[in-house]
Design a protein around this motif. Structure first.
Motif, short mmCIF file in Angstrom:
data_model
loop_
_atom_site.label_atom_id
_atom_site.label_comp_id
_atom_site.label_asym_id
_atom_site.label_seq_id
_atom_site.Cartn_x
_atom_site.Cartn_y
_atom_site.Cartn_z
N THR A 1 39.92 -9.14 26.68
CA THR A 1 41.31 -9.37 26.31
C THR A 1 41.54 -9.03 24.85
O THR A 1 40.79 -9.50 23.99
CB THR A 1 41.69 -10.85 26.54
OG1 THR A 1 41.37 -11.21 27.87
CG2 THR A 1 43.17 -11.08 26.30
N PRO A 2 42.57 -8.23 24.51
CA PRO A 2 42.85 -7.94 23.10
C PRO A 2 43.32 -9.18 22.36
O PRO A 2 44.09 -9.99 22.89
CB PRO A 2 43.98 -6.89 23.18
CG PRO A 2 43.90 -6.34 24.57
CD PRO A 2 43.45 -7.48 25.42
N ALA B 1 39.31 -6.17 21.39
CA ALA B 1 39.22 -6.58 22.79
C ALA B 1 37.89 -7.30 22.99
O ALA B 1 36.83 -6.73 22.75
CB ALA B 1 39.31 -5.37 23.71
N LYS C 1 49.21 -1.15 18.39
CA LYS C 1 48.49 -2.36 18.79
C LYS C 1 48.96 -3.58 17.99
O LYS C 1 49.07 -4.68 18.55
CB LYS C 1 46.99 -2.15 18.61
CG LYS C 1 46.38 -1.19 19.62
CD LYS C 1 44.87 -1.05 19.42
CE LYS C 1 44.24 -0.14 20.46
NZ LYS C 1 42.78 0.00 20.27
N TYR D 1 48.19 -2.14 27.68
CA TYR D 1 47.29 -2.69 26.66
C TYR D 1 46.68 -4.03 27.07
O TYR D 1 45.47 -4.24 26.98
CB TYR D 1 48.06 -2.84 25.34
CG TYR D 1 47.25 -3.36 24.18
CD1 TYR D 1 46.02 -2.80 23.84
CD2 TYR D 1 47.72 -4.42 23.41
CE1 TYR D 1 45.29 -3.27 22.77
CE2 TYR D 1 46.99 -4.89 22.33
CZ TYR D 1 45.78 -4.31 22.01
OH TYR D 1 45.05 -4.79 20.94
#
Length: 299
Positions: free
Chosen positions: A43-44, A85, A245, A284
């Motif tokens: 998971t970012p 991530a 991002k 994303y």
């Protein structure tokens, strides 16, 4: 249960984290305690400048093709804010417990100068990979230092009196380690890492604006081509991808913490098209904006 795990567990109890997950400020400025009690798939998550120490549990991080692990034997040094991530390994019976330690630029600069004055500049040589994030081995000396820090954090008075000198020792030990160059280059104004960090700090504040690459290159004191190379080397993403991002992570924070509608958050972070925002958010994070809260706390 070893000493650091015992101290970290009792500290969670003291701060009310033993029955929940999350992150809290401790009585020593610049240090936050966190606890996670379940597994999280990759998971970012935004990581700010500083060092992450884990006392129980482990994580695997991914910066594009760069994979690294940090756990009870490796800490994570983050020289520039990163959306990393990560896969988190934790459970109710064995939660992940750790602390975030912010950089103290003044202290680190003083230590770098002292090391160089005493002929230790070889310790601070630049790594050819040049990334702004790295996992560093936790030595027995660092473990001892962290035990004393955890003990001090149980008392506001001990934190005030003993905390600063323990942190100074900690930064000194990191500078002497294999990834010490990261802290040293972070302090040097003429280094590529420092120049890129200056731009990244600007992006962190002005992410919602239209950011021209040539202007960012000027800010770094580089040509556009040199800036692209240096940025991608340090961050592993080209500038525009990094900015995207940052915007997506900021939007997620607005939706989860401020309960802001997705279309409003999209505009707030600089998106002109709600459709594009929704598409890029799902690509994303793996979930649509409507499920932002389900991504969870994974720091």
């Amino acid at each position: 249960m070893n000493n650091t795990v015992s101290l970290a567990t009792s500290l969670c109890e003291q701060y009310g984290l033993d029955k929940q997950i999350g992150r809290v400020d401790t009585c020593l400025p610049g240090i936050r305690l966190f606890r996670i009690n379940k597994y999280h798939k990759v998971t970012p998550q935004m990581y700010q400048q500083g060092v992450v120490i884990i006392f129980q549990g482990n994580k695997v991080g991914h910066l594009n093709d760069y994979r690294f692990e940090y756990d009870t034997e490796h800490c994570l040094i983050v020289a520039t804010p990163y959306p990393i991530a990560c896969e988190t390994f934790a459970s109710e019976d064995s939660p992940l417990i750790g602390i975030d330690i912010e950089f103290n630029l003044t202290v680190i600069q003083q230590l770098v100068e002292l090391i160089e004055q005493h002929g230790g500049s070889e310790l601070l040589r630049v790594d050819p990979n040049g990334r702004g994030v790295a996992a560093a081995r936790i030595t027995p000396d660092i473990t001892s230092c962290m035990s004393r820090l955890l003990k001090a954090l149980h008392s506001p008075l001990d934190s005030t009196v003993l905390g600063p000198q323990i942190l100074r020792e900690f930064f000194y030990l990191l500078l002497q380690g294999e990834q010490g160059y990261l802290l040293a280059q972070y302090c040097k104004q003429d280094s590529a890492l420092s120049r890129v960090s200056k731009v990244i700090n600007h992006v962190q504040v002005h992410y919602e604006q239209k950011l021209a690459i040539d202007e960012l290159a000027d800010m770094a004191g580089m040509s556009v081509s040199a800036f692209h190379r240096a940025f991608k080397q340090v961050v592993t993403d080209p500038p525009l991808q990094y900015i995207k991002k940052i915007r997506l992570n900021k939007a997620r924070t607005l939706m989860v913490q401020d309960r802001m509608p997705a279309n409003v958050a999209a505009v707030k972070v600089g998106y002109e098209s709600a459709t594009q925002f929704s598409r890029e958010f799902k690509r994303y994070f793996g979930l649509p904006p409507s499920k932002a809260a389900d991504i969870g706390f994974v720091q």
